[in-house]
Scaffold this motif. Structure first.
Motif, short mmCIF file in Angstrom:
data_model
loop_
_atom_site.label_atom_id
_atom_site.label_comp_id
_atom_site.label_asym_id
_atom_site.label_seq_id
_atom_site.Cartn_x
_atom_site.Cartn_y
_atom_site.Cartn_z
N UNK A 1 -110.71 19.93 -51.00
CA UNK A 1 -109.85 20.86 -50.86
C UNK A 1 -110.52 22.31 -50.26
N UNK A 2 -110.12 23.00 -49.40
CA UNK A 2 -110.61 24.13 -48.78
C UNK A 2 -109.76 25.23 -49.02
N UNK A 3 -110.45 26.25 -49.67
CA UNK A 3 -109.84 27.64 -49.93
C UNK A 3 -109.92 28.47 -48.82
N UNK A 4 -108.66 28.39 -47.93
CA UNK A 4 -108.68 29.59 -46.61
C UNK A 4 -108.75 31.01 -47.23
N UNK B 1 -109.68 20.71 -40.38
CA UNK B 1 -108.98 19.34 -40.37
C UNK B 1 -109.09 18.97 -38.96
N UNK B 2 -108.72 17.78 -38.46
CA UNK B 2 -108.58 17.21 -37.28
C UNK B 2 -107.11 17.10 -36.93
N UNK C 1 -109.43 32.01 -32.62
CA UNK C 1 -108.54 32.36 -33.47
C UNK C 1 -107.37 31.66 -34.03
N UNK C 2 -106.60 30.77 -33.36
CA UNK C 2 -106.01 29.93 -33.45
C UNK C 2 -106.27 28.62 -34.59
N UNK C 3 -107.56 28.64 -34.33
CA UNK C 3 -108.39 27.51 -34.93
C UNK C 3 -108.56 27.83 -36.25
N UNK D 1 -109.66 22.08 -36.22
CA UNK D 1 -110.86 22.07 -35.05
C UNK D 1 -110.30 22.49 -33.88
N UNK D 2 -110.97 23.48 -33.08
CA UNK D 2 -110.52 24.15 -32.09
C UNK D 2 -110.22 23.27 -30.91
N UNK D 3 -110.80 22.14 -30.58
CA UNK D 3 -110.35 21.33 -29.26
C UNK D 3 -109.12 20.77 -29.67
#
Length: 138
Positions: free
Chosen positions: A3-6, A34-35, A69-71, A77-79
């Motif tokens: 779990x990642x806290x954004x 995440x992918x 920024x979107x990522x 993941x940016x890609x």
């Protein structure tokens, strides 16, 4: 899955004196992102619409989209953000893997319209990219 806290970008923005968009653009922390790989069985228009809305609000044409920024906004993941944005615009990268997938699915007797759905959420049997399937005899 961990779990990642954004980040609360509004709070970060306020504390550093930059806009939320600027904070998203300069943040280089990315552990645990995440992918997001297109899968017709699990594709979520909710996520796609969220990303599209963010891009439209923050990068109106002719501004180039900052996928860092979107990522950071999506915590993907940016890609994967770049690839999904392309798919949502109806763009298709005809890589060796994509062509091999088409050949495999055609070999199984799948129709072009069904193959198109396997490759992209916006591709139909009548789109330009799908027509490549027929032109190249895939």
């Amino acid at each position: 899955m961990r779990q990642v806290k954004l980040a609360d970008w509004a709070r970060v923005s306020e504390s550093v004196g930059l806009s939320e968009r600027e904070c998203l653009e300069v943040n280089q922390f990315g552990d645990g992102k995440a992918r997001w790989i297109y899968d017709p069985e699990t594709f979520s228009w909710d996520m796609a619409n969220r990303m599209t809305k963010f891009i439209e609000m923050n990068y109106p044409r002719p501004l180039p989209v900052n996928y860092t920024a979107v990522s950071n906004y999506m915590w993907i993941e940016p890609d994967d953000c770049v690839n999904m944005a392309g798919l949502l615009r109806g763009e298709m990268m005809w890589t060796k893997d994509a062509v091999a997938k088409v050949v495999e699915l055609r070999g199984q007797g799948m129709k072009y319209k069904d193959i198109a759905r396997q490759l992209s959420p916006n591709m139909t049997a009548n789109t330009r990219n799908s027509c490549h399937l027929q032109i190249y005899g895939l």
